[in-house]
Design a protein around this motif. Structure first.
Motif: not given
Length: 205
Positions: A119-125
């Motif tokens: 699972x990936x809730x990744x977000x960049x700045x």
């Protein structure tokens, strides 16, 4: 630094947010926990005893939910560039998922185990430039998809945050090339004005 009217409005909205208040009351680290719970209630992703990888885990809302639902027989491996306070049942790595060295650390912890859910809730700045931000988000999503190809069980699943925009259709096609079924989820806890969506891929081709 002086707060702008926009940042004040966001803070007011955040404080008054139902899910923010509920997260504090129930002991979840972020309102995002409710997004995962809603999706899992519908799609039954977090099986007891499962091995789960949480990419972009900090502050830990998704990891908390995963650890609780997979139980003591399961394993949750979490990774983030930012520090995260320890969570019982979660093995955390602090590092940048884009770097090979950090990926190797995660692979060493997996020790040959195949993963039931990535699972990936990744977000960049966010830069505030839509085209740049969209490209950064999709790059992280693509890295997660590549990780799935190498480490996911044949019947496993990949839940990933994306944003609607120029690269969305291309990534959706890439997901469909890897998974037999791909569905879109927009949980109630995801703010209506947000362009974020969650793609769920299940069963490797």
């Amino acid at each position: 630094m002086k707060r702008t009217r926009t940042s004040k409005a966001w803070m007011r909205e955040h404080i008054n947010d139902t899910y923010v208040q509920l997260a504090r009351k129930e002991g979840w680290r972020s309102r995002a926990a409710f997004k995962l719970m809603e999706i899992d209630d519908k799609d039954k992703l977090l099986a007891r005893g499962a091995v789960v990888v949480d990419l972009g885990a900090t502050p830990g809302g998704w990891s908390q939910v995963a650890a609780k639902r997979v139980g003591g027989g399961g394993m949750v491996f979490a990774l983030d560039l930012l520090e995260m306070e320890p969570i019982h049942g979660v093995d955390f790595i602090q590092g940048d998922f884009r770097e090979d060295e950090v990926l190797h650390q995660l692979e060493e912890k997996l020790d040959g185990r195949t993963v039931g859910l990535v699972m990936s809730d990744m977000a960049p700045n966010m830069s505030g430039v839509p085209l740049v931000d969209q490209a950064r988000v999709m790059y992280l999503a693509e890295l997660g998809l590549e990780f799935c190809k190498a480490h996911l069980k044949p019947e496993g699943a990949f839940l990933v945050k994306v944003f609607q925009g120029s690269d969305y259709e291309n990534f959706l096609r890439a997901m469909r090339e890897v998974f037999k079924t791909v569905v879109v989820r927009k949980p109630d806890a995801s703010r209506d004005r947000s362009a974020e969506l969650y793609l769920l891929g299940r069963v490797l081709r």
